[in-house]
Design a protein around this motif. Structure first.
Motif, short mmCIF file in Angstrom:
data_model
loop_
_atom_site.label_atom_id
_atom_site.label_comp_id
_atom_site.label_asym_id
_atom_site.label_seq_id
_atom_site.Cartn_x
_atom_site.Cartn_y
_atom_site.Cartn_z
N ASP A 1 25.74 -70.22 -21.36
CA ASP A 1 24.51 -70.42 -20.60
C ASP A 1 23.36 -70.82 -21.52
O ASP A 1 22.47 -71.58 -21.11
N GLU A 2 23.36 -70.31 -22.73
CA GLU A 2 22.31 -70.68 -23.69
C GLU A 2 22.34 -72.19 -23.95
O GLU A 2 21.28 -72.83 -24.02
N GLN B 1 20.99 -73.90 -20.80
CA GLN B 1 19.54 -73.70 -20.71
C GLN B 1 18.82 -74.71 -21.61
O GLN B 1 17.84 -75.34 -21.19
N ARG B 2 19.30 -74.84 -22.82
CA ARG B 2 18.66 -75.78 -23.75
C ARG B 2 18.83 -77.21 -23.26
O ARG B 2 17.91 -78.03 -23.34
N GLU C 1 16.28 -77.78 -20.66
CA GLU C 1 14.94 -77.88 -21.24
C GLU C 1 14.70 -79.28 -21.80
O GLU C 1 13.66 -79.90 -21.54
N GLN D 1 19.70 -80.00 -12.47
CA GLN D 1 19.86 -78.56 -12.26
C GLN D 1 21.09 -78.25 -11.41
O GLN D 1 21.83 -77.31 -11.70
N GLN E 1 24.40 -76.21 -12.65
CA GLN E 1 24.88 -75.05 -11.92
C GLN E 1 26.35 -75.22 -11.52
O GLN E 1 27.16 -74.30 -11.65
N ARG F 1 28.49 -74.79 -14.62
CA ARG F 1 28.55 -73.39 -15.04
C ARG F 1 29.48 -72.59 -14.13
O ARG F 1 30.24 -71.75 -14.61
N LEU G 1 19.83 -71.32 -13.53
CA LEU G 1 18.97 -71.19 -14.70
C LEU G 1 17.56 -71.61 -14.33
O LEU G 1 17.37 -72.48 -13.48
N SER G 2 16.58 -71.01 -14.96
CA SER G 2 15.20 -71.38 -14.65
C SER G 2 14.71 -72.45 -15.59
O SER G 2 15.27 -72.76 -16.58
#
Length: 139
Positions: free
Chosen positions: A83-84, A87-88, A91, A114, A118, A121, A138-139
């Motif tokens: 997930d890290e 997330q990056r 971003e 997004q 999802q 993931r 993820l936000s």
């Protein structure tokens, strides 16, 4: 161009190309996900990858038939993908989309990214035998 119920004239092949090239330039320089991409994509294969990603995003955003592939498969073969990393990825993608498109169009493009993240993931969690109901956006 029509995208669902949206009409965004600034989403075109030229800006998609700018998005893809700008985004992957940022990816390659990123200390977290850059090494993952460098490991998975040989230096001499980057031009091919970039063209494939331009075709992918053209198919997603403009509903063209330029992309013919299975984008999830390579991600399923990376046991350390987390997930890290996603997330990056989001971003960097958001930042590049905002640099490339007008505000409303950037929001449309980011929305697709997004949902794709999802979906990937959830598929990875399922493939690894995890509980997909615990995979939150993820936000």
């Amino acid at each position: 161009m029509a995208i669902g119920t949206f009409t965004r004239p600034d989403i075109d092949e030229d800006r998609i190309r700018r998005l893809v090239h700008g985004f992957y330039g940022a990816v390659q320089a990123d200390p977290l996900i850059g090494p993952v991409f460098q490991r998975e994509i040989a230096h001499e294969r980057w031009p091919v990858h970039l063209e494939k990603m331009c075709a992918f995003w053209s198919s997603v955003l403009l509903r063209t038939d330029r992309y013919d592939g299975r984008p999830l498969s390579p991600h399923l073969r990376m046991p350390d993908l987390s997930d890290e990393h996603f997330q990056r990825w989001l971003e960097l993608f958001r930042r590049t989309a905002h640099e490339t498109f007008e505000t409303k169009s950037a929001a449309v493009v980011i929305g697709f990214a997004q949902r794709i993240a999802q979906s990937f993931r959830m598929s990875i969690a399922f493939h690894r035998g995890g509980d997909i109901s615990s995979v939150r956006p993820l936000s």
